[in-house]
Design an enzyme around this catalytic site. Structure first.
Site, mmCIF file in Angstrom:
data_model
loop_
_atom_site.group_PDB
_atom_site.id
_atom_site.type_symbol
_atom_site.label_atom_id
_atom_site.label_comp_id
_atom_site.label_asym_id
_atom_site.label_seq_id
_atom_site.Cartn_x
_atom_site.Cartn_y
_atom_site.Cartn_z
ATOM 1 C CB VAL A 10 -23.261 25.803 15.435
ATOM 2 C CG1 VAL A 10 -23.047 24.300 15.591
ATOM 3 C CG2 VAL A 10 -24.677 26.182 15.873
ATOM 4 C CD GLU B 49 -31.924 34.548 14.044
ATOM 5 O OE1 GLU B 49 -31.376 35.394 13.309
ATOM 6 O OE2 GLU B 49 -31.316 33.595 14.568
ATOM 7 N N GLY C 205 -30.850 20.806 19.345
ATOM 8 C CA GLY C 205 -29.504 21.178 19.793
ATOM 9 C C GLY C 205 -28.736 20.057 20.444
ATOM 10 C CB ALA D 172 -13.067 9.139 18.814
ATOM 11 N N GLY E 152 -27.807 27.188 21.131
ATOM 12 C CA GLY E 152 -26.666 27.769 21.827
ATOM 13 C C GLY E 152 -25.376 27.176 21.296
ATOM 14 C CB ILE F 251 -31.746 16.985 23.413
ATOM 15 C CG1 ILE F 251 -32.031 18.238 24.249
ATOM 16 C CG2 ILE F 251 -32.458 15.770 23.988
ATOM 17 C CD1 ILE F 251 -33.500 18.672 24.221
ATOM 18 N NE ARG G 129 -19.937 35.296 4.679
ATOM 19 C CZ ARG G 129 -21.153 34.967 4.225
ATOM 20 N NH1 ARG G 129 -21.308 34.510 2.992
ATOM 21 N NH2 ARG G 129 -22.191 35.042 5.006
ATOM 22 C CE LYS H 103 -32.455 24.841 13.034
ATOM 23 N NZ LYS H 103 -31.715 25.098 14.256
ATOM 24 C CE LYS I 133 -34.776 23.047 15.586
ATOM 25 N NZ LYS I 133 -35.030 24.076 16.612
HETATM 26 N N1 LIG Z 1 -27.344 28.779 16.831
HETATM 27 C C1 LIG Z 1 -27.875 27.697 17.319
HETATM 28 O O1 LIG Z 1 -28.095 27.626 18.514
HETATM 29 C C2 LIG Z 1 -28.194 26.534 16.422
HETATM 30 C C3 LIG Z 1 -28.737 25.366 16.990
HETATM 31 C C4 LIG Z 1 -28.987 24.270 16.175
HETATM 32 C C5 LIG Z 1 -28.716 24.353 14.829
HETATM 33 N N2 LIG Z 1 -28.211 25.501 14.283
HETATM 34 C C6 LIG Z 1 -27.932 25.529 12.856
HETATM 35 O O2 LIG Z 1 -26.536 25.637 12.683
HETATM 36 C C7 LIG Z 1 -26.265 26.369 11.507
HETATM 37 C C8 LIG Z 1 -25.357 27.532 11.854
HETATM 38 O O3 LIG Z 1 -26.033 28.355 12.770
HETATM 39 P P1 LIG Z 1 -25.266 29.479 13.610
HETATM 40 O O4 LIG Z 1 -26.190 29.905 14.680
HETATM 41 O O5 LIG Z 1 -23.923 29.005 13.982
HETATM 42 O O6 LIG Z 1 -25.172 30.642 12.527
HETATM 43 P P2 LIG Z 1 -24.181 31.882 12.537
HETATM 44 O O7 LIG Z 1 -23.813 32.246 13.932
HETATM 45 O O8 LIG Z 1 -24.772 32.895 11.654
HETATM 46 O O9 LIG Z 1 -22.886 31.257 11.867
HETATM 47 C C9 LIG Z 1 -22.802 30.943 10.509
HETATM 48 C C10 LIG Z 1 -21.389 31.303 10.111
HETATM 49 O O10 LIG Z 1 -21.156 30.813 8.804
HETATM 50 C C11 LIG Z 1 -20.513 31.851 8.093
HETATM 51 N N3 LIG Z 1 -20.789 31.683 6.686
HETATM 52 C C12 LIG Z 1 -21.981 31.711 6.047
HETATM 53 N N4 LIG Z 1 -21.821 31.489 4.746
HETATM 54 C C13 LIG Z 1 -20.491 31.354 4.539
HETATM 55 C C14 LIG Z 1 -19.701 31.110 3.407
HETATM 56 N N5 LIG Z 1 -20.230 30.954 2.179
HETATM 57 N N6 LIG Z 1 -18.358 31.023 3.564
HETATM 58 C C15 LIG Z 1 -17.795 31.172 4.774
HETATM 59 N N7 LIG Z 1 -18.501 31.384 5.900
HETATM 60 C C16 LIG Z 1 -19.834 31.490 5.762
HETATM 61 C C17 LIG Z 1 -21.086 33.120 8.630
HETATM 62 O O11 LIG Z 1 -20.252 34.187 8.341
HETATM 63 P P3 LIG Z 1 -20.836 35.700 8.389
HETATM 64 O O12 LIG Z 1 -20.944 36.030 9.837
HETATM 65 O O13 LIG Z 1 -19.782 36.482 7.658
HETATM 66 O O14 LIG Z 1 -22.158 35.658 7.671
HETATM 67 C C18 LIG Z 1 -21.152 32.800 10.101
HETATM 68 O O15 LIG Z 1 -19.928 33.069 10.749
HETATM 69 C C19 LIG Z 1 -27.607 26.778 10.936
HETATM 70 O O16 LIG Z 1 -27.994 25.827 9.968
HETATM 71 C C20 LIG Z 1 -28.529 26.695 12.120
HETATM 72 O O17 LIG Z 1 -29.867 26.411 11.765
HETATM 73 C C21 LIG Z 1 -27.942 26.582 15.061
#
Ligand SMILES: NC(=O)c1ccc[n+]([C@@H]2O[C@H](COP(=O)([O-])OP(=O)(O)OC[C@H]3O[C@@H](n4cnc5c(N)ncnc54)[C@H](OP(=O)(O)O)[C@@H]3O)[C@@H](O)[C@H]2O)c1
Ligand SMILES: NC(=O)c1ccc[n+]([C@@H]2O[C@H](COP(=O)([O-])OP(=O)(O)OC[C@H]3O[C@@H](n4cnc5c(N)ncnc54)[C@H](OP(=O)(O)O)[C@@H]3O)[C@@H](O)[C@H]2O)c1
Lengths: 438, 438
Positions: free
Chosen positions: B14, B188, B132, B33, B300, B134, B45, B103, B203
C-alpha cells in the site's frame, strides 16, 4: 451552533421528499452536520398531501426565497430550464448557496451558473441531478480524486431500464411495455426525455465534466434512444450472450473524449447487465483503483431527497468556516484544467464493436458480399448467425463485429443497404465489454 | 497555496502504491486538492523495487516521521497493532493528521485514537481500511448522511471471496482452492485472518460504528470463517437457488445491533452473489435512499492507494482553513450519540433463516422427528431435499428454514444431533435475502 436555514423551492416529488427527510431525520442530520439544518421557508404552487406544513413559512413566489435574507441555502426542485436558471442566478446574486436536483439545468446552463457561483463565493451542489440517491458525484469527485478517470458507463435513466428489463424478461415490444410503464407512473405521458436518451445525456454530460475536468458540453453529446430496439434484437442479443441496456458512456482516448448515450449490448454476466427495473448503476474506471460500480435508486421521492440532503450536509460543513474554500471543488474540480482542451469526439470517430441485424434474400453469395464490404472497411467479424429460411424468403443475418471506427461502420452499412439482396435498413446496436471484473 | 506535506510510513504494497499514485497523478491531485500534496519523507525498512526514491528524504525510523515538524500528515501503512498504535498516537500528539489503511488498528484501538485526535484537533482518516479502493466510508458517512441506516452487508474480504468463487465455479474443496490462492499470492501463508473472518470483522466493526454512531466494539462481533464450507454445501445451495458468500452483516433491530461475519446463502440473482474473485462489494440500506451498493477492488497496491490519497485530498481541503471543524466528522459522526446506547446483540438473539444439512439413517420417521423438533422451537421449514439412498445407508437431508431466533435454532440442532438416527454434527449456514432490488 448556528443552524443552516434552508428554503425549498418546489414541493413536488423531490421537494416533498426533501421536506420529509429533513423533518423526520432532523436529529441524525444535525449531528452529522455539526449543526441543525432547518427549513426556513417553502415555496410552492400546489400543496403536497405527503407534507405537513404546520408552522412552516410558505410562499407561492420562489423568488421571495432567493431574496430572503434569512435563508442560507436555496433548494431548487422545480424542474425545467428558464425559471430555475433565473431563480438559481438570483439566489447566487443574493449570496445564497444552492442545491439542485435539476440535471437539465446543470447540463445546459451549468457553465454560466458555476461561473456566477465562483464569483460570488457560494456553493452550487447537484448530487441529486445524477442517479438520484446514489452518491456518485461525491464518489467520482472525492472518493476517486486520486485517479485519472478512464471511462464512465452507466444506466442513468430508470424509465428506460424499466422498459428494457421487461422487454427482455417477457419478450414484449417497446410500445407495449412503455404503455404499461406510463400506466404505472414509471414513465411520463410524454416519455421523449427518458426514452430518447436526453435525460441520460444530461447526466452523462455532468459526469464527464467531473471525470475529466472539462466544461459542460451537452450539445456535443450523441443521443440515441431505445424506441427502435425490437423484441427480436433483445432475443438475438440474449442468444449471443448479451443484454441490451441503455447506457451513457464517456471514455477518454488520445484523440479526445467520447460522450454518447445509446442502446448497448453488454455481456450478460456484467453487473450492469444485472441492474433491473428502475434501478440505476454507474461503473467508473480509474487508473489507480481499477473498475468500481455504484448502484441504487436513480429516482423517486426520498431516494432523490437523500442526495439533496447529502448536499445540504456538505454545504453545512463547508460554511462552518465562512471560508468557502471548497467552492471550485463543489462546482467542478479544475474546469478547463484537467483535460480542458481535449475535444469531445464526433460520433464518427468513436471506436466500438457492433451488433448488426440485416434481412437478406436467401441467395448464395449474399453473405460473402456482406463480409467483403465489412472487410474492405477493416472490420472483422466476431460472430455470425444466419437462420435457415425457405427458398427465396427473407432471412435475418445477425453479426457481431470486433471494434472499429464508427465512420467505417457507417460506410459499410451504407454499402450493405445498397445491395439488391438486402431488404430495408440495417439495424445497428453498439457493443461494449466494460469489464468490471478486470 | 502552501503544499500539504506527507510522510509515508511503510513502503510495502500500500505504501508503494501510495507513493506511485501521488507521484504519477501529482498534477490532477494538486488541482483537486486546491494545493500540491507532496511526499516530504518516507520511512522504510526494506526497499520497494516499484518505487523510485530519487530525491526523496528517507529514514528507517517511523517515529522520526511522527516528530518531523515539516510533516502535516502521516500515512500509516505498516500493518499490525502495537507499533502503528504508538506511531499514530505520537503523530497525533505532535499535531499531525493521520491517514491509515490499517483496519486492525482502527477496529481494536480506534476509540482511543479518535479520542486523542479529537483532543488535539487533528483528523484521522481511514477510507483504505475498509474495502480498499471503494469509497464506502465516504459514501456511508457523507453520501448517505441523510439516512437512518437499517443494514449493511458486504463481501469485505477478497481472499475469502476468491476461494468461494472458485469452489463454486469449479466444484473444488476449500483446502484445494486455498492452496492455489496461496500459490498465486491471493492468500497469506497464514490465512487465518482472512479465511476465519477476523479481517472482515475488523472492517464490519468500522462500518457499523459509522452507520449507527456507536463506539467500535470489535470484541462483540461474531466471527465464523469459511474453512468448514464444503463443496457439497456449495452445490446444494446452488440447487436451491443460492450462492454461498462470506458476508459481514450488521443490522439495526429494536433490541440492538447485529454484528456478524459468517458464510451466508444469498439468492443467486442478487448483485452480491455476482461479485466474483477478489472483488469486494457492500450493500447499504438507508431509510430514505433504500438499498444501494458499492463495488470494486477491495485490496491491491494502487486500488488501496486510491483510498489513501482520497483521504489525503479530504485532509488537504479540511486543513485549508486551519479550523479543523470537520474533525469529529472525519473520526465518527456522533459516537455514542446516534445509537450509542443500543447494545450489540449476542449471537443467540439474532434472527435469520438457515440452511441445514444432516446425515440421517434412511428409516421412516426420521424426517418427521426432525420436523417436530424444529416446529417445537417455532421454526418452520421453507424447503426440504432428501436424496434417495440405498436401504440402511446414510442419506443427506437438506433443509431451508424461515427466519427464527438463533437460540431456538441452537436448541433444535442440539436435539437433532442427539437423535440416534442422525450421524455426526448438523451443518448450519445462515441465509439472508438482502433484497437490493426492493
Ligand atoms: N495489501 C492490501 O491490499 C491492503 C488493502 C487494504 C488495507 N491494507 C492494510 O495496509 C497496511 C499495510 O499493508 P501492506 O499490504 O502494504 O503490507 P506490506 O506489503 O507488508 O507493507 C508493510 C511495509 O511496512 C514495512 N514496515 C513494517 N514495520 C515497519 C517499521 N517499524 N519501520 C519501517 N517499515 C516497517 C514493511 O517492511 P518489511 O517488508 O521490512 O517488513 C513493509 O515494507 C496493513 O494495515 C493492511 O491491513 C492492505
Ligand atoms: N422525480 C424524481 O425522481 C427526480 C429524480 C432526480 C431528479 N429530479 C429532478 O428534480 C426536479 C423536480 O422533479 P420532481 O419530480 O420533484 O417534479 P414535480 O413532482 O413535478 O415537482 C415540481 C414541483 O415544483 C412546483 N413548481 C414548478 N414551478 C413552480 C413555480 N414557479 N413556483 C412554485 N412551484 C413551482 C410544481 O408545482 P405544480 O405541481 O403546481 O406544477 C411541483 O409541485 C426536476 O429538475 C427533476 O429533473 C427528479
Amino acid at each position: 451552533m448556528k443552524p443552516v436555514r434552508v428554503g425549498i423551492c418546489g414541493l413536488g416529488t423531490v421537494g416533498g421528499g426533501t421536506f420529509n427527510v429533513l423533518t423526520r431525520n432532523a436529529d441524525e442530520i444535525a449531528r452529522r452536520a455539526g449543526r441543525p439544518i432547518i427549513i426556513e421557508q417553502v415555496a410552492l404552487r400546489s400543496t403536497n398531501p405527503e407534507c405537513d406544513l404546520t408552522g412552516i413559512k410558505t410562499t407561492n413566489d420562489v423568488f421571495e426565497v432567493a431574496r430572503n435574507p434569512d435563508i442560507d441555502v436555496l433548494v431548487e426542485v422545480l424542474g425545467g430550464y428558464d425559471v430555475p436558471r433565473e431563480l438559481v442566478l438570483t439566489a447566487i446574486a443574493n449570496g445564497k448557496h444552492v442545491v439542485t436536483a435539476n440535471k437539465a439545468l446543470i447540463a445546459v446552463h451549468g457553465n454560466e451558473i458555476f461561473q456566477a457561483a465562483h464569483e460570488q463565493g457560494v456553493i452550487v451542489a447537484f448530487e441529486a441531478a445524477v442517479a438520484g440517491g446514489i452518491p456518485v458525484i461525491k464518489s467520482l469527485r472525492e472518493g476517486l480524486g486520486a485517479n485519472r478517470i478512464e471511462w464512465v458507463a452507466g444506466i442513468i435513466n430508470g424509465t428506460g431500464n424499466y422498459i428494457l428489463t421487461h422487454m427482455r424478461s417477457e419478450g414484449r415490444a417497446f410500445e407495449d411495455v412503455l404503455a404499461e410503464a406510463q400506466a404505472l407512473g414509471y414513465a411520463e405521458a410524454d416519455p421523449t426525455f427518458d426514452v430518447e436518451g436526453i435525460d441520460a445525456a444530461h447526466k452523462l454530460t455532468i459526469l464527464a465534466s467531473i471525470a475529466y475536468g472539462v466544461p459542460l458540453q451537452f450539445e456535443k453529446a450523441y443521443t440515441e434512444g431505445i424506441s427502435r430496439v425490437t423484441a427480436e434484437d433483445v432475443e438475438q442479443a440474449d442468444n449471443l450472450g448479451y443484454t441490451i441496456k441503455h447506457l451513457g458512456i464517456s471514455k477518454r482516448t488520445e484523440a479526445g473524449l467520447e460522450l454518447r448515450v445509446h442502446p448497448t449490448l453488454i455481456p450478460k454476466e456484467r453487473l450492469l447487465a444485472n441492474v433491473h427495473g428502475v434501478k440505476n448503476a454507474i461503473a467508473i474506471m480509474g487508473d489507480a483503483v481499477g473498475p468500481t460500480l455504484y448502484y441504487g435508486a436513480g429516482a423517486g421521492s426520498e431516494p432523490t431527497a437523500s442526495a439533496v440532503v447529502a448536499d445540504l450536509l456538505d454545504v453545512a460543513r463547508d460554511i462552518a468556516t465562512d471560508h468557502h474554500y471548497r467552492v471550485p471543488y463543489l462546482a467542478f474540480s479544475g474546469i478547463g484544467e484537467d483535460e480542458g482542451n481535449l475535444p469531445i469526439l464526433p460520433m464518427e470517430d468513436i471506436v466500438t464493436a457492433y451488433y448488426l441485424r440485416l434481412l437478406a434474400v436467401d441467395r448464395p453469395g449474399v453473405l460473402a458480399r456482406v463480409a467483403t464490404i465489412l472487410s474492405e472497411q477493416g472490420i472483422s467479424i466476431e460472430a455470425l448467425i444466419q437462420k435457415e429460411a425457405t427458398e427465396g424468403e427473407l432471412v435475418p443475418i445477425i453479426l457481431l463485429t470486433h471494434s472499429c471506427r464508427e465512420k467505417h461502420m457507417n460506410e459499410a452499412i451504407r454499402q450493405i443497404e445498397s445491395m439488391a439482396d438486402i431488404a430495408g435498413p440495417v439495424t445497428r446496436i453498439r457493443v461494449e465489454s466494460l469489464d468490471e471484473q478486470e
